[in-house]
Design a protein around this motif. Sequence first.
Motif, PDB file in Angstrom:
ATOM      1  N   SER A   1       2.217 -12.124  -6.736  1.00 21.37           N
ATOM      2  CA  SER A   1       3.073 -11.305  -7.598  1.00 21.37           C
ATOM      3  C   SER A   1       3.547 -12.060  -8.833  1.00 21.37           C
ATOM      4  CB  SER A   1       4.289 -10.801  -6.805  1.00 21.37           C
ATOM      5  OG  SER A   1       5.185 -11.865  -6.510  1.00 21.37           O
TER       6      SER A   1
ATOM      7  N   PHE B   1       3.640 -11.965   3.852  1.00 21.43           N
ATOM      8  CA  PHE B   1       4.590 -11.646   2.783  1.00 21.43           C
ATOM      9  C   PHE B   1       4.570 -12.731   1.715  1.00 21.43           C
ATOM     10  CE2 PHE B   1       8.856 -12.064   0.934  1.00 21.43           C
ATOM     11  CZ  PHE B   1       8.999 -10.803   0.369  1.00 21.43           C
ATOM     12  N   LEU B   2       4.527 -13.981   2.141  1.00 17.17           N
ATOM     13  CA  LEU B   2       4.495 -15.087   1.193  1.00 17.17           C
ATOM     14  C   LEU B   2       3.225 -15.054   0.349  1.00 17.17           C
ATOM     15  CD1 LEU B   2       6.349 -17.428   0.480  1.00 17.17           C
ATOM     16  CD2 LEU B   2       5.068 -18.871   2.053  1.00 17.17           C
TER      17      LEU B   2
ATOM     18  N   PHE C   1       7.118  -7.383  -4.875  1.00 18.01           N
ATOM     19  CA  PHE C   1       8.406  -8.059  -4.899  1.00 18.01           C
ATOM     20  C   PHE C   1       8.555  -8.855  -6.188  1.00 18.01           C
ATOM     21  CE2 PHE C   1      11.897 -10.404  -2.717  1.00 18.01           C
ATOM     22  CZ  PHE C   1      12.528  -9.288  -2.198  1.00 18.01           C
TER      23      PHE C   1
ATOM     24  N   ILE D   1      13.082 -10.184   5.685  1.00 19.19           N
ATOM     25  CA  ILE D   1      12.274 -11.397   5.660  1.00 19.19           C
ATOM     26  C   ILE D   1      13.013 -12.542   6.348  1.00 19.19           C
ATOM     27  CG2 ILE D   1      11.200 -13.101   4.133  1.00 19.19           C
ATOM     28  CD1 ILE D   1       9.782 -10.386   4.366  1.00 19.19           C
TER      29      ILE D   1
ATOM     30  N   VAL E   1       3.884 -12.537  -2.363  1.00 19.11           N
ATOM     31  CA  VAL E   1       4.824 -13.056  -3.359  1.00 19.11           C
ATOM     32  C   VAL E   1       4.130 -14.057  -4.283  1.00 19.11           C
ATOM     33  CG1 VAL E   1       6.926 -14.415  -3.676  1.00 19.11           C
ATOM     34  CG2 VAL E   1       6.846 -12.652  -1.917  1.00 19.11           C
TER      35      VAL E   1
ATOM     36  N   GLY F   1       5.027  -7.918  -0.570  1.00 18.33           N
ATOM     37  CA  GLY F   1       5.177  -9.127  -1.361  1.00 18.33           C
ATOM     38  C   GLY F   1       4.606  -8.986  -2.760  1.00 18.33           C
TER      39      GLY F   1
END
Length: 501
Positions: A341, A334-335, A159, A238, A338, A156
């Motif tokens: 990021s 993953f969130l 990403f 995902i 992100v 993430g």
Amino acid sequence: DASEVPDKNSFNNSISDHQAVLETVAVITHDKKNDTQQANSSRPFQIGDMFGSQNENSDDTETVIDKEDNVFVMSNRKTKYPTLQLDLRLIKDLVVIIVSATAGGIIFSCLGQPVIVGYLLAGSLIGPGGLNLINEMVQVETFAQFGVVFLLFALGLEFSLPKLRVVGPVAVLGGVLQIALFMFLCGLTAALCGAKLSEGVFVGTFLSMSSTAVVSKFLVEKGSTNALHGQVTIGTLILQDCAVGLLFALIPVLGGSSGIFGGMMSMGRLLLVLSIFITVAYMMTWSFIPRFLKLMIQLSSQTNELYQLAAVAFCLLLAWCSDYLGLSLELGSFLAGVMISTTDFAHHTLEQVEAIRNLFAALFLASIGMLIHFKFLWNHVDILLAAVILVIIVKSIVITAVIKSFGYSIRTAFIVGLSLAQIGEFAFVLLSRASHHHLIGGKMYLLLLGTTALSLVTTPLIFKLIPVVTQLGILMRWFPSESGVQNEEKATMLDVYNRTL
């Protein structure tokens, strides 16, 4: 010194509070010193003795055996005063698995092969199907789940949200279409072969899952996470992680333990929770996260220790919240990546968690390898090889067709299809849940288990063949050249920009 107030944790209260069922068990006390002396005099040396948990200077250990021959290690003893308790078996297991994974990675790196194969085969060697050196499988596999969490967190961080918007339609709609197609094809095949329709539909959901952890690690190693095919692959993975919760709600319906209406209500509730969770995360991304990370940078001016700890804590907290809401650990981690990021601290955060990610990723891949039983694979190698080849071919064709239908080039669609051609680690969880609901039989369970394990082992080979196949396709004029792929990426980005305007 004992208090006269009734203990809320007493035996009878525990039975009534938890609605427990009384059962007769056998408690076995091991005198380690005597056991060691008797063992040395009565049996020949075995390789497992080098890794045994016997320690002549430690206390006696106790194990409990229930009526189904399940063996439990006694822990969390109730003592009058607080004492420090150590699970030396778990420490020994972690030492064995980390050392074995390191040795396997070194050997395969010297041979010019991916280290992932070394991790998987090292796990299979020390697992129950090999030398059986691991005592506490559940604890080790639970500990290894941190590998998936940190892999997805790092993914993430690398990403790009603008590129996520580019692949959004194909990831969401294409991912749902893939799952629906596999369910339809396998259900139809089961009906034509005289098998139960529900079993065929479950096999379709089972086959639609791909390995987020393994594929993402290969994409990171090859630097393909920001390529168009890498973005489409990650977006699809995902979506599959998001769909796991919905598939869990579907299994009781297929197994007959829950009605159709109850299953639909569970899916609707999960979709609502997912929407709220993503909305709250999006709001925090632009309000709380930049200020929090800036504060951590200021407090960590002398050392990065506090910033590293804060980043790990944020990842684990969001992963736990996601799992608590009925989603998945992978989605939350993953969130979290992100969200970071989008700030200026993404690269710095990745540098801080990279070493942690590599350690737990190796532990996770070795724990996946422990599910591989060499004896079972050898006895059924013909059936399992045929099943794996069939899965790879069918998944590649279906996924390639779906990606191509969204306007992507045949080269991009083919690379995505091959990248997602394996069966993922989530399939083990789905398989266990389906067996619990008596949705599949024993033979089908073993077949799917072996096929999944073997497909994960063949994934490194598939990724090594992708460049060779794509170059052959360019020479045969099946695929566009590299310049054509770059033009496709620019055209896709421009199309999304125009739609946004």
